[in-house]
Design a protein around this motif. Structure first.
Motif, PDB file in Angstrom:
ATOM      1  N   TRP A  25      -7.139  12.245   5.419  1.00 21.60           N
ATOM      2  CA  TRP A  25      -8.471  12.592   4.923  1.00 21.60           C
ATOM      3  C   TRP A  25      -8.397  13.321   3.590  1.00 21.60           C
ATOM      4  N   ILE A  26      -7.411  14.189   3.454  1.00 21.26           N
ATOM      5  CA  ILE A  26      -7.287  14.944   2.200  1.00 21.26           C
ATOM      6  C   ILE A  26      -7.013  13.988   1.041  1.00 21.26           C
ATOM      7  N   VAL A  27      -6.005  13.130   1.225  1.00 16.13           N
ATOM      8  CA  VAL A  27      -5.651  12.214   0.138  1.00 16.13           C
ATOM      9  C   VAL A  27      -6.803  11.243  -0.128  1.00 16.13           C
ATOM     10  N   PHE A  28      -7.452  10.806   0.945  1.00 13.39           N
ATOM     11  CA  PHE A  28      -8.559   9.859   0.780  1.00 13.39           C
ATOM     12  C   PHE A  28      -9.702  10.492  -0.015  1.00 13.39           C
ATOM     13  N   SER A  29     -10.034  11.749   0.309  1.00 15.07           N
ATOM     14  CA  SER A  29     -11.138  12.408  -0.403  1.00 15.07           C
ATOM     15  C   SER A  29     -10.825  12.548  -1.885  1.00 15.07           C
ATOM     16  N   ILE A  30      -9.611  12.972  -2.182  1.00 16.84           N
ATOM     17  CA  ILE A  30      -9.238  13.121  -3.595  1.00 16.84           C
ATOM     18  C   ILE A  30      -9.343  11.768  -4.306  1.00 16.84           C
ATOM     19  N   SER A  64       3.058  -3.884   3.436  1.00 19.73           N
ATOM     20  CA  SER A  64       2.501  -2.854   2.559  1.00 19.73           C
ATOM     21  C   SER A  64       2.740  -3.192   1.095  1.00 19.73           C
ATOM     22  N   ALA A  65       3.880  -3.794   0.812  1.00 19.60           N
ATOM     23  CA  ALA A  65       4.169  -4.151  -0.576  1.00 19.60           C
ATOM     24  C   ALA A  65       3.181  -5.203  -1.066  1.00 19.60           C
ATOM     25  N   GLU A  66       2.850  -6.158  -0.194  1.00 19.76           N
ATOM     26  CA  GLU A  66       1.881  -7.183  -0.588  1.00 19.76           C
ATOM     27  C   GLU A  66       0.486  -6.606  -0.736  1.00 19.76           C
ATOM     28  N   ALA A  67       0.156  -5.664   0.146  1.00 19.00           N
ATOM     29  CA  ALA A  67      -1.144  -4.993   0.019  1.00 19.00           C
ATOM     30  C   ALA A  67      -1.210  -4.309  -1.330  1.00 19.00           C
ATOM     31  N   MET A  68      -0.112  -3.649  -1.690  1.00 17.71           N
ATOM     32  CA  MET A  68      -0.055  -2.978  -2.983  1.00 17.71           C
ATOM     33  C   MET A  68      -0.257  -3.982  -4.118  1.00 17.71           C
ATOM     34  N   THR A  69       0.362  -5.148  -4.006  1.00 16.78           N
ATOM     35  CA  THR A  69       0.197  -6.195  -5.011  1.00 16.78           C
ATOM     36  C   THR A  69      -1.267  -6.522  -5.219  1.00 16.78           C
ATOM     37  N   PHE A  99      -7.292   2.347  -6.360  1.00 16.52           N
ATOM     38  CA  PHE A  99      -6.079   1.800  -5.756  1.00 16.52           C
ATOM     39  C   PHE A  99      -5.735   2.550  -4.468  1.00 16.52           C
ATOM     40  N   PHE A 100      -5.763   3.888  -4.539  1.00 11.49           N
ATOM     41  CA  PHE A 100      -5.405   4.656  -3.348  1.00 11.49           C
ATOM     42  C   PHE A 100      -6.482   4.566  -2.274  1.00 11.49           C
ATOM     43  N   VAL A 101      -7.743   4.478  -2.679  1.00 14.15           N
ATOM     44  CA  VAL A 101      -8.808   4.294  -1.685  1.00 14.15           C
ATOM     45  C   VAL A 101      -8.549   3.007  -0.898  1.00 14.15           C
ATOM     46  N   LEU A 102      -8.271   1.925  -1.611  1.00 13.76           N
ATOM     47  CA  LEU A 102      -8.013   0.646  -0.940  1.00 13.76           C
ATOM     48  C   LEU A 102      -6.771   0.744  -0.064  1.00 13.76           C
ATOM     49  N   PHE A 103      -5.720   1.327  -0.606  1.00  9.86           N
ATOM     50  CA  PHE A 103      -4.471   1.370   0.157  1.00  9.86           C
ATOM     51  C   PHE A 103      -4.628   2.232   1.414  1.00  9.86           C
ATOM     52  N   LEU A 104      -5.340   3.346   1.285  1.00  9.60           N
ATOM     53  CA  LEU A 104      -5.501   4.232   2.449  1.00  9.60           C
ATOM     54  C   LEU A 104      -6.377   3.584   3.510  1.00  9.60           C
ATOM     55  N   LEU A 105      -7.420   2.868   3.083  1.00 11.23           N
ATOM     56  CA  LEU A 105      -8.252   2.168   4.063  1.00 11.23           C
ATOM     57  C   LEU A 105      -7.420   1.097   4.761  1.00 11.23           C
ATOM     58  N   TYR A 106      -6.619   0.393   3.981  1.00 11.87           N
ATOM     59  CA  TYR A 106      -5.726  -0.620   4.550  1.00 11.87           C
ATOM     60  C   TYR A 106      -4.797   0.005   5.589  1.00 11.87           C
ATOM     61  N   ALA A 107      -4.210   1.151   5.224  1.00 10.50           N
ATOM     62  CA  ALA A 107      -3.206   1.760   6.108  1.00 10.50           C
ATOM     63  C   ALA A 107      -3.802   2.213   7.435  1.00 10.50           C
ATOM     64  N   ARG A 108      -5.115   2.429   7.479  1.00  7.20           N
ATOM     65  CA  ARG A 108      -5.738   2.874   8.721  1.00  7.20           C
ATOM     66  C   ARG A 108      -6.281   1.712   9.555  1.00  7.20           C
ATOM     67  N   THR A 109      -6.482   0.558   8.967  1.00  3.49           N
ATOM     68  CA  THR A 109      -7.163  -0.512   9.686  1.00  3.49           C
ATOM     69  C   THR A 109      -6.317  -1.776   9.835  1.00  3.49           C
ATOM     70  N   PHE A 110      -5.268  -1.894   9.055  1.00  2.00           N
ATOM     71  CA  PHE A 110      -4.426  -3.086   9.125  1.00  2.00           C
ATOM     72  C   PHE A 110      -3.086  -2.707   9.748  1.00  2.00           C
ATOM     73  N   PRO A 111      -2.423  -3.677  10.393  1.00  2.00           N
ATOM     74  CA  PRO A 111      -1.061  -3.399  10.841  1.00  2.00           C
ATOM     75  C   PRO A 111      -0.147  -3.264   9.614  1.00  2.00           C
ATOM     76  N   VAL A 112       0.386  -2.074   9.368  1.00  2.00           N
ATOM     77  CA  VAL A 112       1.119  -1.845   8.120  1.00  2.00           C
ATOM     78  C   VAL A 112       2.527  -2.441   8.138  1.00  2.00           C
ATOM     79  N   ILE A 113       2.966  -2.879   9.309  1.00  2.00           N
ATOM     80  CA  ILE A 113       4.268  -3.532   9.373  1.00  2.00           C
ATOM     81  C   ILE A 113       4.052  -4.904   9.991  1.00  2.00           C
ATOM     82  N   ALA A 114       4.729  -5.910   9.440  1.00  5.45           N
ATOM     83  CA  ALA A 114       4.595  -7.269   9.960  1.00  5.45           C
ATOM     84  C   ALA A 114       5.321  -7.317  11.301  1.00  5.45           C
TER      85      ALA A 114
END
Lengths: 462, 172
Positions: free
Chosen positions: A38-43, A112-117, A422-437
């Motif tokens: 939440w802290i990183v997401f808010s920033i 995660s690397a592809e999400a970052m892409t 970028f971080f907003v998208l990545f953080l939302l991804y990390a909470r809702t998507f399976p971060v490891i294949a």
């Protein structure tokens, strides 16, 4: 059939079963977000909103609100564009090139690397759009039938090649990523208890059921997509470099640009993957999957590509001298000793000097040191683009039109905004998507899991 | 779970991929037709053991790529050399062949674009995958850590499945 030499270190630590992998991968999705998230997401959200404001101000008023002038007509916008596209490259490299080379360590990090892409290419794409000034005419970059003549786009221009390269890259990376996600979404769907969550993952998982024929096709599709994405990723930064290399500006007109840009892209992209994954493995407790060995492998890639970039810098200097063209010679002398010397030497220090620490195993397996270097490298790569673009432009053939560039708060705000986005998208991804294949990772559990490997060891020790 | 076919089937659950591989082999040796295997991840060699044909999706992707290349050649030649030829940076625009080197990036990108996207669309269609589709697996555990073999119901089938190490058998 699941044997792998004991010389190779296990890729999955601890005594894991298939069930454990499922639970560990689903945990971030199924549990409440940790406070740190939440802290990183808010920033990030605040940064993003600030950027949105600056973009709206730019569109409403015109790009005169940027620090551009008659001499330096391209500056932070294109610097940021190239920087973000470059960062994107590591994701495709990890998921496609390492798949073709059968590097199994990619499996814990490719998602995660592809999400970052994808997220960084979105940031990159913003810059050409807003720097058009009249963004509502942005569709003019595509060849659509029209009543103006007909007036077509110019297929001879590297800027148009870029349009095709970036759109192909973004969309192909997205389908590559999504195809891999389908079985993992199905896993979350089948575990979901909350009906709303179950419904959402049911939509996302496309009805996947893991049938034998579907898996056979799935593997073939992954392989072919990897085969297509590999030359694609190399072509994208090659074409980006041609935006400069096909011009006649001293400092840009260089045949070394394509390989040099691609190496730099991989270099900065791996650094960003490193930054993100060190946070992800800590916050979501993925240390058993994203191991020190993974971090070390990526550090080796950073070291190698950083050295390639260093060789390219020195080659550029040599060729400028050897060419005997005084304008070229001046362009490079001016870079290193002119008014932007600080940018040039920041670039040299961050990109060529700092990765050399990775020759030491102690340093490249040290997480804090790795994190610091990963940030230093990305600062350096931003300076590289700034140096190439601004120092080549600010002093041209006519000394009376020499000038300097200084960014306005809008330039800075938009850049900060894209980092936030970028971080907003990545953080939302990390909470809702399976971060490891997880489906892919389960295929190597028997050969590369720590306890499974011990079981195979004929001496029973280690 | 809704199923369109009416033929009764027997479903057996397993906990290990190697056991599944062996089970499919022994069932087929006994002449029992394995209709489907559901697994949480691709089992290497399963398609061969089940007697599945090789997929032709890579060939489809190749054809799609050729199509994309053709599209690129057609649009560049029409727009740049036929409809409105211009002198751009002294690049020869009289014929497409002379102008072609400047179009190589476009030709490459469109080849990849068409090959990748149409292949993935094909993959979705032939596997009947679309947003919101009903889950194809009869048991939700098969995306986690269970494996399921589905065979046509018949005499001795249940015993044969038990022999292969099934942990649970459902007749449906």
């Amino acid at each position: 059939m699941h044997y792998e030499s004991n010389v190779r270190e296990p890729l999955i630590l601890g005594n894991k079963s298939y069930k454990d992998i499922t639970i560990d991968v689903a945990r971030p999705v199924e549990t409440a977000a940790p406070k740190a998230w939440w802290i990183v997401f808010s920033i990030s959200l605040v940064m993003f909103l600030w950027g949105v404001g600056c973009i709206m101000y730019t569109i409403g008023t015109g790009i005169g609100v940027w620090g551009l002038n008659k001499t330096v007509g391209w500056a932070w916008d294109i610097t940021n564009f190239v920087w973000w596209v470059g960062i994107g490259h590591a994701g495709t490299l990890i998921s496609a090139v390492l798949l073709l080379f059968r590097q199994k360590w990619r499996m814990a990090i490719n998602r995660s690397a592809e999400a970052m892409t994808i997220f960084s290419v979105i940031q990159a794409g913003l810059f050409p759009l807003i720097h058009m000034g009249r963004i509502w005419l942005g569709y003019w970059v595509f060849p659509f039938p029209n009543q103006y003549g007909s007036l077509w786009v110019n297929f001879n221009s590297p800027l148009l090649w870029d349009v095709f390269a970036i759109s192909t890259y973004l969309t192909v990376s997205t389908v590559f990523w999504y195809t891999g996600l389908i079985p993992d979404f199905a896993m979350i769907r089948d575990r979901a208890i909350n009906p709303v969550q179950k419904h959402i993952y049911r939509i996302l998982s496309f009805g996947w059921g893991g049938k034998a024929k579907a898996w056979q096709r799935f593997e073939e599709v992954s392989l072919v997509l990897a085969g297509l994405a590999t030359p694609l990723v190399l072509s994208v930064h090659t074409i980006v470099s041609m935006d400069f290399a096909t011009s006649v500006i001293p400092g840009w007109h260089t045949t070394i640009f394509p390989p040099y840009f691609v190496a730099g892209a991989i270099f900065s992209g791996f650094a960003m993957v490193q930054t993100l994954l060190l946070i992800v493995r800590r916050i979501f407790k993925m240390e058993d999957y994203i191991t020190i060995q993974h971090i070390e492998m990526m550090n080796i890639v950073i070291m190698v590509t950083g050295s390639i970039v260093g060789v390219a810098y020195i080659t550029e200097l040599f060729i400028a001298w050897y060419s005997g063209v005084e304008y070229e010679q001046y362009a490079f002398l001016n870079r290193a000793t002119g008014p932007y010397w600080w940018a040039y030497w920041s670039m040299m220090t961050c990109n060529v000097f700092s990765p050399q620490f990775m020759w030491f195993k102690k340093l490249r397996t040290n997480l804090i040191f790795t994190f610091l270097i990963s940030i230093v490298v990305n600062i350096g790569m931003w300076f590289e683009r700034f140096v190439i673009i601004v120092t080549s432009l600010h002093r041209d053939y006519l000394p009376s039109s020499w000038g300097m560039f200084s960014p306005t708060f809008v330039d800075i705000g938009i850049f900060i905004g894209t980092i936030g986005f970028f971080f907003v998208l990545f953080l939302l991804y990390a909470r809702t998507f399976p971060v490891i294949a997880q489906a892919e990772l389960k295929t190597i559990l028997k050969s590369s899991g720590e306890s499974q490997k011990k079981h195979h060891d004929p001496h029973g020790a280690h | 779970m809704a199923h369109t076919e009416h033929t009764p089937v027997v479903r057996a659950l397993y906990l290990d991929d190697d056991v599944v591989l062996g089970a499919v082999k022994s069932l087929r040796d006994k002449g029992i037709k394995v209709k489907e295997v559901y697994s949480p991840f691709p089992i290497h060699g399963l398609d061969k053991v089940m007697g599945l044909k090789e997929t032709r999706i890579a060939m489809a992707a190749f054809m799609y790529g050729l199509f994309g290349l053709t599209v690129a050649i057609l649009i560049t030649s029409y727009m740049m050399n036929m409809d409105w030829p211009q002198n751009i940076g002294g690049k020869p625009s009289m014929t497409w062949g002379m102008n072609m080197p400047a179009f190589v990036p476009i030709m490459f990108e469109l080849t990849v674009f068409f090959a990748a996207h149409l292949m993935v669309w094909t993959f979705m269609v032939i596997n009947k995958l679309y947003p919101g589709a009903a889950p194809q697996n009869p048991d939700p555990r098969t995306t986690d850590h269970h494996f399921m073999i589905e065979v046509a119901a018949g005499e001795g089938v249940v015993d044969a499945l038990k022999e292969t190490g099934a942990i649970e058998i459902v007749e449906a």
